[in-house]
Motif scaffolding. Structure first.
Motif, mmCIF file in Angstrom:
data_model
loop_
_atom_site.group_PDB
_atom_site.id
_atom_site.type_symbol
_atom_site.label_atom_id
_atom_site.label_comp_id
_atom_site.label_asym_id
_atom_site.label_seq_id
_atom_site.Cartn_x
_atom_site.Cartn_y
_atom_site.Cartn_z
ATOM 1 N N ARG A 40 0.977 -1.246 0.119
ATOM 2 C CA ARG A 40 -0.026 0.052 -0.056
ATOM 3 C C ARG A 40 0.829 1.167 0.174
ATOM 4 O O ARG A 40 0.632 2.277 -0.903
ATOM 5 C CB ARG A 40 -0.942 -0.032 1.111
ATOM 6 N N SER A 41 1.883 1.263 0.876
ATOM 7 C CA SER A 41 3.016 2.242 0.796
ATOM 8 C C SER A 41 3.380 2.644 -0.213
ATOM 9 O O SER A 41 3.692 3.686 -0.753
ATOM 10 C CB SER A 41 3.684 2.228 1.980
ATOM 11 N N LYS A 44 1.267 4.121 -2.952
ATOM 12 C CA LYS A 44 0.998 5.675 -2.491
ATOM 13 C C LYS A 44 2.169 6.206 -3.194
ATOM 14 O O LYS A 44 2.042 7.499 -3.764
ATOM 15 C CB LYS A 44 0.796 5.731 -1.009
ATOM 16 N N ARG A 47 2.241 6.598 -6.956
ATOM 17 C CA ARG A 47 1.179 7.597 -7.402
ATOM 18 C C ARG A 47 1.919 8.921 -7.280
ATOM 19 O O ARG A 47 1.977 9.893 -8.241
ATOM 20 C CB ARG A 47 0.089 7.404 -6.535
ATOM 21 N N GLN A 48 2.538 9.111 -6.158
ATOM 22 C CA GLN A 48 3.110 10.514 -5.656
ATOM 23 C C GLN A 48 4.161 10.922 -6.666
ATOM 24 O O GLN A 48 4.395 11.848 -7.264
ATOM 25 C CB GLN A 48 3.621 10.568 -4.450
#
Length: 130
Positions: A40-41, A44, A47-48
């Motif tokens: 999940r990290s 994220k 995406r960033q």
């Protein structure tokens, strides 16, 4: 999980302590939970990274155009492709001894996560973001 230890001219790979592992994913109590948390990290952070990269490509479009010299967006694209190859090769090396082990996926994902987070910080510096 792993940590790098400086050893003279090289760097050694060592497993992280449970305390270091739990600080990344404090609610994870099992290997499966740790892997899911890191995945999940990583998503994220990825995406960033992609958002920041696209913003920079747009901002750098046609910057520095001159005969025989690529524009800044072209240079950024080349650097990003090279970084991806470097990240993948680095994580392959750093996780080499864990291939086939029960913790390999978590160790490899952690490597990708740390490399991606570092790249986000690098692109932020280039963009002038805090």
């Amino acid at each position: 999980m792993y940590r790098l230890i400086s050893a003279g001219f090289g760097v050694l790979l060592a497993l992280a302590t449970p305390a270091q592992a739990s600080s990344l994913c404090p609610g994870a109590n099992t290997e499966v939970q740790m892997l899911e948390c890191m995945q999940r990290s990583l998503k994220k952070s990825d995406r960033q990274l992609n958002q920041l990269y696209q913003e920079l490509v747009t901002r750098f479009k046609d910057e520095g155009a001159s005969p025989g010299r690529p524009t800044q967006d072209v240079a950024l694209k080349k650097a990003q492709r090279t970084w991806i190859a470097f990240r993948d090769a680095s994580c392959e090396l750093e996780t080499y001894e864990s291939v086939g082990g029960s913790g390999y996926a978590t160790i490899h994902t952690h490597c990708l996560l740390k490399q991606t987070q570092a790249r986000v910080q690098y692109l932020k510096r280039i963009s002038g973001m805090p």
